[in-house]
Scaffold this motif. Structure first.
Motif, PDB file in Angstrom:
ATOM      1  N   PHE A   1     -18.458  -8.087  20.900  1.00  0.00           N
ATOM      2  CA  PHE A   1     -17.713  -8.208  19.642  1.00  0.00           C
ATOM      3  C   PHE A   1     -16.217  -8.393  19.875  1.00  0.00           C
TER       4      PHE A   1
ATOM      5  N   TRP B   1     -25.202 -10.543  13.015  1.00  0.00           N
ATOM      6  CA  TRP B   1     -24.159  -9.514  12.864  1.00  0.00           C
ATOM      7  C   TRP B   1     -24.032  -9.077  11.409  1.00  0.00           C
TER       8      TRP B   1
ATOM      9  N   GLN C   1     -14.846  -6.001   8.890  1.00  0.00           N
ATOM     10  CA  GLN C   1     -16.123  -5.798   8.205  1.00  0.00           C
ATOM     11  C   GLN C   1     -15.939  -5.173   6.827  1.00  0.00           C
TER      12      GLN C   1
ATOM     13  N   SER D   1     -24.220  -4.523   8.232  1.00  0.00           N
ATOM     14  CA  SER D   1     -25.082  -5.672   8.532  1.00  0.00           C
ATOM     15  C   SER D   1     -24.993  -6.704   7.416  1.00  0.00           C
TER      16      SER D   1
END
Lengths: 204, 259
Positions: free
Chosen positions: A69, A150, B72, B259
């Motif tokens: 990552f 991912w 994220q 995810s």
């Protein structure tokens, strides 16, 4: 300004500086991603084999994921710069097009008889064109299938494009396998014609 | 016509390649370099030095992992739902997975169980299992994705977590929720994921009281997060602004783990 006489003395630049930099950064990113990816694969193999752990990077699953990552940013941004410079400068089309199947077959046959042309570094034969275009597309597929794994919930279009989460892993695996085969052949060819390595290092 | 041109041209190529090869072979250092080029990459990483153990490298990887948490969090869409499945698509049996073997699954007595509430919450009164079962419930058949790569589809029932947080008067502007578990596991999540409509305080599996191997008396189920972010056997939760980390996260797993 260099005089025309000087220009004829100096060999022309085969690979511009941005291409050489992106090439070597890509090599670094790809090697890190493959070796750490093998460790991640071992955590839950898709096929009935594991990669020997001496060939992997990261020490354990968590470490391998950290490497994977981290290097993905290098791979993605470096690849983006490469694609933008290559398409923006028109080099991509000039170097790799036209790519005709007939010429690929002819050059492939020549290559198999050990008679393939490789004396001009600034011109690719049809087999080289096919190989380089394929590996560019393969890297794009690796990034897209990787994104689907991912962030399978956040990128539903990519997930569906890959045929679901589990299938995205299989696509990612085979795209990796193609890249590994490309690298092996690529490095063998460079070892056979070391001038190409010098050109990729110093530009000419 | 093309064939005619092939002859002399290919001869020239063969000569050029041979010339090249002869020149390279005449230079021992280049020959050695060419030999090494064949294993370049693999060897330099594997035998050159043990980069995995370098403290500075680990710090850099840790920093990039924190940055990936941020990316994220930014990518996370609180309205986007994870795909749901039919009962026929369920994975049977649903795999057991923990940092210990199945024989070490904790044996928690449900009759004197109490869920402890800590931190930035208006009502810190603990909850019995009976009280939790009386709250509004829903069900989901979703995919559990493990950090190892495998995935499994399960049917989970319980209280929408956002509803529960509202019920206890949690500070929704707080950053984290930390979970302590009856098996000495601990993990923490971001508030955005806590409020996601599919995040669930899970009390049942496939229509039955949650079995011990899946986290009795209660687990947190989040189809938007990897398996290790879904704590089992929860005994206490704390709403906090202080980064709480987690069992695997402190060892290097990515904290956001989405995810």
């Amino acid at each position: 300004m260099a005089s025309p006489a000087l220009n004829t003395l100096k060999k022309p630049v085969v690979h511009p500086i941005w291409l050489r930099i992106t090439h070597w950064l890509n090599a670094l990113a790809v090697i890190i991603m493959i070796l750490s990816g093998w460790r991640i694969y071992n955590a839950s193999p898709i096929f009935p084999f594991r990669i020997p752990s001496e060939w992997t990077l990261g020490g354990w699953l968590g470490g391998a994921l950290q490497w994977h990552f981290a290097a993905m940013w290098l791979l993605a941004f470096n690849g983006l710069v490469y694609l933008l410079m290559n398409t923006g400068s028109g080099r991509l089309w000039k170097k790799f097009l036209p790519l005709r199947p007939r010429e690929v077959i002819q050059d492939m046959l020549k290559a198999l008889r050990g008679k393939l042309q490789h004396d001009s570094l600034d011109h690719y034969n049809a087999v080289q064109k096919l190989a380089y275009v394929s590996v560019i597309l393969d890297l794009i597929l690796l990034v897209v299938s990787g994104l689907a794994i991912w962030k399978s919930v956040q990128f539903p279009v990519l997930r569906d494009l890959m045929g679901g989460f589990d299938n995205a892993r299989i696509v990612h695996f085979f795209a990796m396998a193609f890249l590994v085969v490309f690298i092996v052949v690529h490095v063998i060819m460079v070892a056979l014609v070391p001038r190409t390595l010098l050109a990729m290092l110093r530009g000419r | 016509m093309i064939k005619k041109n092939l002859g002399p041209a290919s001869q020239l190529d063969a000569e050029a390649i041979l010339k090249d090869a002869r020149r390279e072979l005449a230079l021992p250092s280049r020959r050695l370099f060419a030999k090494r080029a064949l294993t370049l990459g693999g060897l330099s990483l594997l035998t050159g030095c043990n980069i995995t153990d370098e403290a500075s490298v680990n710090r850099m990887l840790e920093r990039i992992s924190r940055m990936n948490d941020g990316v994220q969090g930014w990518l996370f869409d609180p309205k986007r739902l994870a795909p749901t499945y039919t009962q026929a698509e369920m994975t049977r049996p649903f795999p057991f997975n923990a940092f210990y073997g199945i024989e070490d699954v904790p044996d928690i007595d449900g009759s004197d169980y109490q869920l402890e509430i800590l931190g930035l919450v208006a009502n810190k009164r603990p909850w019995t299992l009976e009280q939790l079962h009386k709250m509004p419930q829903n069900e989901q058949i979703t995919r559990h994705i493990c950090v190892e790569g495998w995935s499994a589809i399960g049917r989970w029932g319980g209280i929408p977590f956002s509803y529960f947080l509202k019920m206890i008067g949690a500070d929704m502007s707080a950053k984290y929720i930390d979970f302590q578990c009856g098996d000495d596991y601990h993990t923490s999540i971001d508030m955005a994921t806590a409020l996601h409509p599919q995040t669930q305080l899970t009390l049942t599996y496939d229509g039955e009281i949650l079995p011990a191997k899946y986290g009795f008396p209660m687990k947190l189920r989040m189809p938007t997060k990897l398996g290790y972010k879904n704590p089992k056997h929860i005994v206490s939760m704390e709403v906090t602004n202080k980064y709480p980390g987690g069992y695997w996260e402190d060892q290097g797993y990515n904290w956001f783990g989405g995810s």
